[in-house]
Enzyme design. Structure first.
Site, PDB file in Angstrom:
ATOM      1  N   GLU A 105      10.973  74.356 -35.661  1.00 52.67           N
ATOM      2  CA  GLU A 105      10.664  74.039 -37.060  1.00 52.67           C
ATOM      3  C   GLU A 105       9.156  74.131 -37.311  1.00 52.67           C
ATOM      4  O   GLU A 105       8.720  74.492 -38.401  1.00 52.67           O
ATOM      5  CB  GLU A 105      11.207  72.654 -37.423  1.00 52.67           C
ATOM      6  N   GLU A 125      19.990  70.965 -32.206  1.00 51.27           N
ATOM      7  CA  GLU A 125      20.221  69.564 -32.595  1.00 51.27           C
ATOM      8  C   GLU A 125      21.699  69.188 -32.624  1.00 51.27           C
ATOM      9  O   GLU A 125      22.060  68.036 -32.381  1.00 51.27           O
ATOM     10  CB  GLU A 125      19.606  69.295 -33.979  1.00 51.27           C
TER      11      GLU A 125
END
Ligand code: CAA
Length: 696
Positions: A105, A125
């Site tokens: 990210e 995730e």
């Protein structure tokens, strides 16, 4: 002490370096450091562009997972990444190793992205019951489209830099000298007067609702029972419908919901449990492993073949031994077919399959094992045969070779005693099919040397298995616990449940397969033989297995004979109920004087599951398993326990041990299901959980 996030000038480029070993995780201190550095660099008149790199073996591997259980501390990652994206100067990220989760990210929040060819990027995730919570669900589709974003986030599988480049997630890829190339690129940007290119300012091509509904349906099957994959779809759909800031807020709320969910707590527990399981509590950390360059496998059957493939797949040459050429030919034929299937399905390139296959050579002569570093015996479960093989290996293998048995339940110490080197012996219990299943029980004999254990753990990792260490007892961790689990599930049939009701309840609970279907898969005759071989104190009554034994007498051995508790379609292996089996079960209940009753799904699950937990606690108390997490890992990777429930012992803690204890007592009084483990009684009496007790 090195600074976690440092800053230096390289000409006109401000270089920010993250240095937080081992994997540069975004801990609170790193987030704080990066925010300060990026704000300062933005203000630094001497810097015309900014480069973010990482020291050590990898780029940032994500948020620091160990901090998720603590109260959140400012600055949060989204705030840090917004500052990166908002920086008035061009920000370049350069990736080596892996950029995962929050790490990727950060890459997405930068203005220009490059990576080493060997690097991998990913948003894993979902394996922690989470979704990318720092803009990942909003920025990824803006670069690669919603479809690719969905694939990346719902599988959680990292992809190579080349693929990332083709998807538009990375702009440039270099073979080597990452930092030099990245600095040169920064110079280029400065010379061209290129400003920041912000991903959040890009639009996402619209997709119709049917695409997302289809994804939800597919994931409801593929990721049955899981919360995070569904929320990932919601977030990506939001990215196609909302402006970035709104989408990011939408993502933030979904992330918080996932983070607070029992599912994520369970999956985070398993993340650390898996890594802990590979550690030997009482073996010095600096114990040197033995050299392991070649392996011998004895027995070319299903197990031996699978083990040989696992080694060959990891680049380890294998000598596969069996009694005669016919047995070897059969075994090698199965290996050839397995590789051919992988090639046909596109999972393996043809030349790679060939290379792997060529690493396996066959022999009928024990003398050919003289030089191998490790031998794994994988013949059928005959203790005398195993002892004879070990005595033979003792006479032919070089000094220092490790001798392992793949027995599923026998006494490893007795087998080791057939040699003059019990310190070199241990159990390596693979699960079938051995080339697929990730679990490896490393069975530590009373005399197994420390360096043999250390080597076994290293070997397990080299062949991409998850090792869990067990001490010697009948069935070790997995199979010993499985016994009472299967026993209770069979008993339920006699009391009134149908095989479909039992399996259906466990499927709903999240197990890959219910216990009756598993019995059919393993082979009812195998279950019978294993039970007959049990020592008196572990065998218990045969009554619960009345129906299973009658099915064996009728030749209904399970999936392999096309029929067991269920009938199996020869092509699809789809199971259908058999009315004659239902009648047989009812008759058995009558004969045994057991009154049939309606049993609800909750009891169907609790009876076998609590029996499993109870045995797990006995195993812990006896020191057969090192820690509760080890038991959970065995059930996750060996028996299809749903990850989002964290394994049997984590699950027991999560629903409350007092409830587990009172139900076990009740089941024992009503149905003779077995006494509670003394450890369970002790934990409830002292008001502590399993995790608390074993954290001490
Ligand atoms: N947080 C905290 N600790 C971590 C970590 C993380 N993200 N990733 C790895 N570690 C720790 C491990 O627990 C291990 O610690 P010990 O040595 O004390 O056991 C150590 O780092 C080394 O890890 P591995 O043994 O796994 O090393 P490896 O080389 O085999 O694998 C890896 C390295 C590929 C990075 C692997 O560790 C991995 O996959 N890590 C998790 C990555 C991940 O899931 N990231 C997403 C986090 S969630 C997130 O980022 C949410 C968000 O959007 C903000």
């Amino acid at each position: 002490m090195t600074e976690l996030v440092s800053y230096r000038l390289a000409g006109k480029i401000g270089v920010v370096t993250i240095d937080n070993p081992p994997v540069n995780a975004f801990s609170h201190a790193v987030r704080k450091g990066l925010l300060r550095r990026i704000l300062d660099a933005g203000q630094d008149d001497a810097a015309a562009a900014i480069l973010i790199v990482c020291a050590g073996r990898t780029f940032v591997a994500g948020a620091d997972i160990s901090e998720f259980d603590k109260p959140p501390e400012d600055p949060w990652l989204p705030e840090v990444l917004d500052a990166v994206e908002g920086c008035p100067k061009p920000v370049v990220t350069a990736v080596h190793g892996t950029a995962l989760g929050g790490g990727f990210e950060l890459v997405l929040a930068s203005h220009y992205r490059c990576a080493l060819n060997s690097a991998r990027i990913g948003l894993p995730e979902v394996h922690l019951g989470l979704l990318p919570g720092a803009g990942g669900t909003q920025r990824t589709p803006r670069l690669a489209g919603a479809e690719a974003a969905l694939e990346l986030m719902t599988t959680g599988k990292p992809i190579g830099a080349g693929k990332a480049l083709s998807l538009g997630l990375i702009d440039r890829v270099f073979d080597d000298e990452l930092e030099q190339h990245a600095l040169a690129w920064c110079e280029e940007l400065i010379d061209n007067g290129s400003g920041p290119l912000r991903v959040s300012e890009r639009s996402v091509p619209a997709l119709d609702a049917a695409f997302f509904d289809g994804a939800r349906e597919q994931l409801a099957r593929r990721a049955r029972g899981q919360l995070a994959p569904q929320k990932i779809v919601d977030c990506i759909e939001a990215a196609t419908q909302m402006p970035f800031t709104e989408g990011a807020e939408f993502e933030r709320q979904r992330f918080a919901e996932c983070l607070g969910s029992p599912q994520s707590a369970a999956m985070r527990h398993l993340f650390f449990a898996e890594r802990e399981a590979a550690k030997l509590k009482d073996v010095p950390k600096d114990t040197e492993a033995r050299e392991l360059r070649s392996v011998g496998v004895i027995g070319a059957g299903t197990m031996g073949g699978g083990i040989a493939m696992s080694c060959a797949n990891a680049g380890i040459p294998v000598k596969l031994l069996d009694v005669d050429d016919a047995a070897l030919e059969r075994g090698l034929g199965v290996i050839d077919t397995n590789y051919a299937i992988s090639v046909k399905k596109g999972r393996l390139a043809e030349d790679e399959a060939k290379r792997r296959r060529e690493r396996i050579v066959s022999t009928t002569d024990y003398a050919d094992l003289a030089d191998v570093d490790l031998v794994i015996e994988a013949v059928f479960e005959d203790p005398e045969l195993k002892k004879r093989i070990f005595a033979k290996l003792d006479s032919v293998c070089k000094a220092g070779a490790i001798l392992a048995t793949n027995t599923s339940y026998q006494d490893v110490d007795e087998i080791a005693a057939a040699t003059g080197r019990p310190g070199d012996c241990l159990g390596l219990h693979f699960f079938s099919p051995a080339n697929v299943m990730k679990l490896l029980e490393v069975v530590r004999g009373a005399k197994t040397a420390d360096d043999v254990l250390t080597t076994a753990i290293r070997f397990a990792k080299a062949i991409r298995k998850v090792p869990v260490v067990a001490r010697v007892c009948y069935g070790f961790i997995g199979n010993r616990m499985f016994n009472p689990y299967i026993r209770e599930s069979q008993q339920l049939l006699l009391e009134g449940a149908t095989p479909e009701a039992v399996d259906g309840a466990f499927y709903e609970f999240g197990m890959a397969m219910g216990p009756i279907a598993v019995s059919d898969l393993a082979g009812l005759d195998i279950g019978y033989k294993a039970r007959m071989a049990l020592p008196e104190d572990l065998r218990g009554s045969d009554v619960p297995f009345t129906v299973a034994d009658r099915l064996v007498e009728q030749g209904r051995l399970g999936q392999k004979s096309g029929a067991g508790f269920y009938n199996y379609d020869p092509k699809t292996r789809r199971a259908t109920p058999e009315p004659a089996v239902t009648a047989m079960i009812e008759e058995a209940s009558r004969e045994l004087g057991i009154e049939r009753r309606s049993i609800d799904a909750a009891e169907i699950v609790e009876r076998p599951l609590f029996a499993l937990v109870n045995e797990g606690l006995k195993i812990l108390e006896e020191g057969i398993a090192q820690r509760p997490g080890d038991v959970d890992i065995v059930y996750l990777y060996g028996y299809g326990f749903p990850a989002y429930r964290g394994g049997p012992l984590f699950y027991a803690d999560s629903i409350g041990l007092d409830k587990v204890l009172s139900r076990i007592r009740e089941f024992d009084e009503r149905f003779g299901s077995g006494k509670p483990a003394p450890l369970l009684e002790a934990l409830v009496a002292e008001g502590s959980s399993i995790a608390e007790r074993f954290a001490r």
